[in-house]
Design a protein around this motif. Structure first.
Motif, PDB file in Angstrom:
ATOM      1  N   LEU A 200      13.508  -4.326  32.237  1.00  0.00           N
ATOM      2  CA  LEU A 200      14.195  -4.666  33.481  1.00  0.00           C
ATOM      3  C   LEU A 200      13.387  -4.380  34.731  1.00  0.00           C
ATOM      4  O   LEU A 200      13.776  -4.803  35.817  1.00  0.00           O
ATOM      5  CB  LEU A 200      15.530  -3.918  33.529  1.00  0.00           C
ATOM      6  N   TRP A 201      12.294  -3.658  34.603  1.00  0.00           N
ATOM      7  CA  TRP A 201      11.479  -3.372  35.781  1.00  0.00           C
ATOM      8  C   TRP A 201      11.001  -4.662  36.447  1.00  0.00           C
ATOM      9  O   TRP A 201      10.926  -4.744  37.676  1.00  0.00           O
ATOM     10  CB  TRP A 201      10.264  -2.515  35.396  1.00  0.00           C
ATOM     11  N   ASN A 204      13.427  -5.687  38.825  1.00  0.00           N
ATOM     12  CA  ASN A 204      13.700  -4.678  39.848  1.00  0.00           C
ATOM     13  C   ASN A 204      12.514  -3.727  39.976  1.00  0.00           C
ATOM     14  O   ASN A 204      12.594  -2.553  39.607  1.00  0.00           O
ATOM     15  CB  ASN A 204      14.956  -3.871  39.474  1.00  0.00           C
ATOM     16  N   PRO A 205      11.372  -4.213  40.480  1.00  0.00           N
ATOM     17  CA  PRO A 205      10.204  -3.338  40.601  1.00  0.00           C
ATOM     18  C   PRO A 205      10.468  -2.178  41.548  1.00  0.00           C
ATOM     19  O   PRO A 205      11.374  -2.237  42.390  1.00  0.00           O
ATOM     20  CB  PRO A 205       9.109  -4.270  41.130  1.00  0.00           C
ATOM     21  N   HIS A 206       9.672  -1.122  41.398  1.00  0.00           N
ATOM     22  CA  HIS A 206       9.895   0.081  42.210  1.00  0.00           C
ATOM     23  C   HIS A 206       9.616  -0.160  43.686  1.00  0.00           C
ATOM     24  O   HIS A 206      10.074   0.596  44.537  1.00  0.00           O
ATOM     25  CB  HIS A 206       9.027   1.233  41.687  1.00  0.00           C
ATOM     26  N   VAL A 273       6.986  -8.762  31.951  1.00  0.00           N
ATOM     27  CA  VAL A 273       6.378  -8.531  33.267  1.00  0.00           C
ATOM     28  C   VAL A 273       5.745  -9.816  33.788  1.00  0.00           C
ATOM     29  O   VAL A 273       5.889 -10.168  34.965  1.00  0.00           O
ATOM     30  CB  VAL A 273       5.341  -7.393  33.202  1.00  0.00           C
ATOM     31  N   ILE A 274       5.060 -10.538  32.923  1.00  0.00           N
ATOM     32  CA  ILE A 274       4.445 -11.815  33.321  1.00  0.00           C
ATOM     33  C   ILE A 274       5.521 -12.775  33.831  1.00  0.00           C
ATOM     34  O   ILE A 274       5.389 -13.388  34.900  1.00  0.00           O
ATOM     35  CB  ILE A 274       3.693 -12.448  32.145  1.00  0.00           C
ATOM     36  N   GLU A 275       6.600 -12.920  33.060  1.00  0.00           N
ATOM     37  CA  GLU A 275       7.637 -13.886  33.391  1.00  0.00           C
ATOM     38  C   GLU A 275       8.348 -13.550  34.694  1.00  0.00           C
ATOM     39  O   GLU A 275       8.706 -14.445  35.474  1.00  0.00           O
ATOM     40  CB  GLU A 275       8.655 -13.981  32.253  1.00  0.00           C
TER      41      GLU A 275
END
Length: 328
Positions: A200-201, A204-206, A273-275
């Motif tokens: 899920l990162w 919703n990246p930090h 992460v790529i997607e």
């Protein structure tokens, strides 16, 4: 410590799995003379100790005391090495409806640098040994010394080295949670996996709008006699960086581990992460072309324990990653 609380409900998890096991030989290119390196030396004894420490907590399955204790340890180590630490907490829903308290742990080095490299691994362990040869073990959790702890252990040692000698580029190290809670083999007739709501990162990246030049996933990087082929999804989206990593490994003398041939495709955190972010990512993963699973015999069994961990393999992977990070 900065903490981001994400309230994410009714989300299904999916475990890392094999998509294909095709193998195609890649022509060997001429190996260039290795440049004078500025990378620090990766300490394999230290990395091994980090793997062993994780295993000592017990099964790092979400909702367990061992999981919480290990997560606290990982966050404290990153902070001790000088990283700006973020935590993303989320309540997820497993394939069978079980609520899971999950926690992504992020350590950001040189956070003000625009040029960044992303390094990541999953730190949770599988609650099932559903590929164990003994059916009596299928519902037992496993140590996850290789599948989980080896990648995290290598990244902790890399973080320690960065803390002592910073590279020119910014580095973000992420320990992903709840990666290995996918539908077990014994329940696939009752439940279906969906792969669009895990890792899920990426959604919703930090940091909003987070970008990195590329990312490297370390996935099962500590087992004896490990070999790392050029994974399919990695080659599709990040071939330039795959070639850079494999060339660095050969220049360092680790060509016997980093095989100059294409391997199968693996559904892992790098794909998500790529997607979600568009960041090209590659997966360094132990691949067995002679196995119908594509993975080693200890994968998702009770045998995934410290007896499999080889310091030489940890050294090969860790030193290669440091070489790439410090020679950008």
């Amino acid at each position: 410590m900065t903490k981001l609380i994400l309230l994410l409900f009714s989300m299904t998890l999916f475990a890392c799995g094999q998509k294909g096991t095709s193998e195609t030989t890649v022509p060997v290119t001429e190996v260039k003379k290795a440049p004078a390196t500025t990378a620090p030396l990766f300490d394999a004894d230290s990395a091994y100790a980090y793997v062993e420490k994780q295993v000592s907590f017990g099964y790092r399955v979400p909702n367990t005391p061992a999981h919480k204790a290990c997560g606290d340890y990982l966050a404290s180590e990153l902070k001790r090495f000088g990283a700006q630490v973020y935590e993303q907490e989320a309540t997820l829903t497993a394939y069978d409806g079980t609520p899971l308290e999950s926690r992504n742990i992020i350590g950001s080095f040189n956070p003000d640098k625009d040029k960044r490299i992303l390094l990541f691994a999953h730190w949770d362990t599988r609650p099932y040994s559903d590929h164990d040869p003994d059916p009596a073990n299928h519902k037992k959790p496993l140590d996850g010394a290789d599948d989980g702890a080896s990648g995290v252990g290598a990244l902790l040692e890399i973080a320690r080295q960065i803390g002592m000698k910073a590279p020119e580029t910014g580095v973000d190290i992420i320990f992903f949670d709840a990666e290995d809670y996918g539908t077990p083999e014994f329940a696939k007739d009752r439940y279906n996996d969906t792969s669009d709501t895990w890792c899920l990162w990426g959604k919703n990246p930090h940091k909003p709008g987070y970008k990195a030049e590329f990312g490297i996933l370390l996935d099962m990087v500590g087992a004896k006699d490990a070999v790392f082929y050029k994974e399919y999804i990695s080659m599709k989206y990040a071939a330039r960086y795959v070639d850079e990593v494999w060339e660095a490994a050969r220049n360092l003398g680790y060509g016997k581990y980093f095989i100059n041939a294409n391997g199968g495709g693996v559904t892992g955190d790098h794909e998500a992460v790529i997607e979600e972010t568009g960041i090209p990512c590659l997966d360094i993963i132990n691949y067995d072309p002679n196995s119908d699973k594509g993975f080693r015999d200890h994968w998702h069994t009770q045998n995934d324990n410290m007896s499999n961990i080889d310091k030489n393999v940890l050294k090969a992977v860790g030193q290669t990653v440091l070489e790439v990070v410090y020679n950008r």
